[in-house]
Design a protein around this motif. Structure first.
Motif, short mmCIF file in Angstrom:
data_model
loop_
_atom_site.label_atom_id
_atom_site.label_comp_id
_atom_site.label_asym_id
_atom_site.label_seq_id
_atom_site.Cartn_x
_atom_site.Cartn_y
_atom_site.Cartn_z
N LEU A 1 0.65 -3.92 10.24
CA LEU A 1 -0.48 -4.77 11.17
C LEU A 1 -0.83 -5.90 10.55
N ASP B 1 -1.51 0.54 9.51
CA ASP B 1 -2.30 0.72 10.71
C ASP B 1 -1.60 1.35 11.74
N GLU C 1 -1.91 1.06 14.84
CA GLU C 1 -1.90 0.28 16.02
C GLU C 1 -0.82 -0.84 15.57
N LYS D 1 3.10 -2.35 14.12
CA LYS D 1 4.60 -2.36 14.41
C LYS D 1 5.28 -1.28 13.64
#
Length: 327
Positions: free
Chosen positions: A205, A219, A221, A223
């Motif tokens: 991220l 992270d 969240e 890619k």
């Protein structure tokens, strides 16, 4: 009709007439706003969008929006756009020109591959007037379209692809997206990288710190990101241990190899963003003055079906570090 009609010049300002441009396969597929920004050198982007909105730009005699994608065979009308001549900026330094002219590893009618020297940005910005692409455009004005296929960090050396034609740019972007181009890097990491660790699979991220600095972190969240690793050689010298690894990114995220090495517990030496100052300081004693990351090899298939493998030799400064660690 000439493909690009010449502009008349007078008294320090350009006075272009209406230009009628036949779009061919090389320029097809581009958004009309991006195309106009490229050909209307020195015209502010706000002015480009204004002439599109006002309907002064026509394709096949019809108004278009900024996101219209040009097609092979389109007839593009570009209105007269008057812009004061900019004071000519300094040319790229003779040193950069000499380095890049001597760095070409491969060239054909559609593609250039260079061994990018460390310390040279791939493009201008943030106070840098001339990066690799601006310098190549400056010394090769006859080339209609020179575009970066991908990027390397400023301190990373090695194989860098520059497309000489839009068709090659589109082809290579598709190949990269499909994972059909193999990019192999050499990195010197702190510690003893275990031979069994052949894959780092960790989502990445992008973040921006309060200072404005951009960093990448692992992270959930982020890619999806994967890098394959292979141990090439281990070094033990003066109570220090380091490993030369081969890193092959399966995905192509910003700072991917650097952050994956850090996440694995073996940061890349010389990395002033992701490796501790203390670790970098100790290895400066062995001659390491910058990021030890080098794009060593490219493997791809050209549009005609020919397999191409290009190797970039390890730069002398990095090779010297390994030589010191070997003794």
């Amino acid at each position: 009709m000439d493909r690009h009609q010449n502009d008349s010049r007078q008294a320090g300002e350009s006075r272009p007439a209406v230009r009628m441009i036949n779009i061919d396969s090389e320029d097809a597929g581009q958004r009309v706003d991006n195309y106009l920004v490229r050909i209307l050198k020195g015209v502010p982007k706000t002015r480009v969008y204004r002439i599109i909105r006002k309907g002064e730009v026509r394709v096949n005699k019809k108004r278009v929006t900024a996101d219209y994608r040009l097609q092979d065979g389109d007839l593009l009308r570009v209105p007269p756009v008057r812009v004061a001549e900019k004071t000519s900026r300094a040319s790229p330094s003779a040193a950069i020109i000499h380095k890049l002219e001597g760095a070409i590893l491969y060239e054909d009618k559609s593609l250039i591959i260079i061994n990018k020297p460390a310390g040279i940005a791939v493009h201008g910005g943030s106070g840098i007037s001339y990066g690799v692409i601006e310098t190549l455009r400056n010394i090769r004005p006859q080339e209609r379209s020179l575009e970066l296929v991908h990027r390397l960090d400023r301190d990373t050396s090695g194989c860098l692809m520059i497309a000489k034609k839009r068709s090659m740019l589109r082809y290579l972007h598709a190949q990269l997206k499909e994972g059909k181009i193999n990019k192999i890097y050499n990195a010197l990491v702190l510690g003893r990288w275990p031979s069994r660790k052949v894959l780092v699979n960790a989502p990445l991220l992008k973040n921006t710190l309060r200072s404005g600095e951009r960093v990448v972190t692992v992270d959930l969240e982020g890619k999806r990101s994967k890098t394959l690793y292979k141990v090439l050689e281990r070094y033990s010298h003066a109570n220090e241990t380091a490993t030369l690894v081969e890193a092959s990114p399966v995905t192509g995220r910003t700072h991917q190899i650097r952050v994956h090495c850090l996440h694995a517990g073996y940061p890349i030496l010389g990395d002033d963003k992701y490796t501790s100052d203390e670790d970098n300081r100790r290895f400066r004693e062995f001659g390491l003055k910058r990021l030890f990351l080098h794009a060593a090899r490219l493997e791809l298939v050209l549009p005609e079906g020919q397999a191409l493998a290009i190797d970039a030799a390890l730069p002398e400064d990095l090779d010297g570090v390994l030589e010191t660690l070997s003794h």
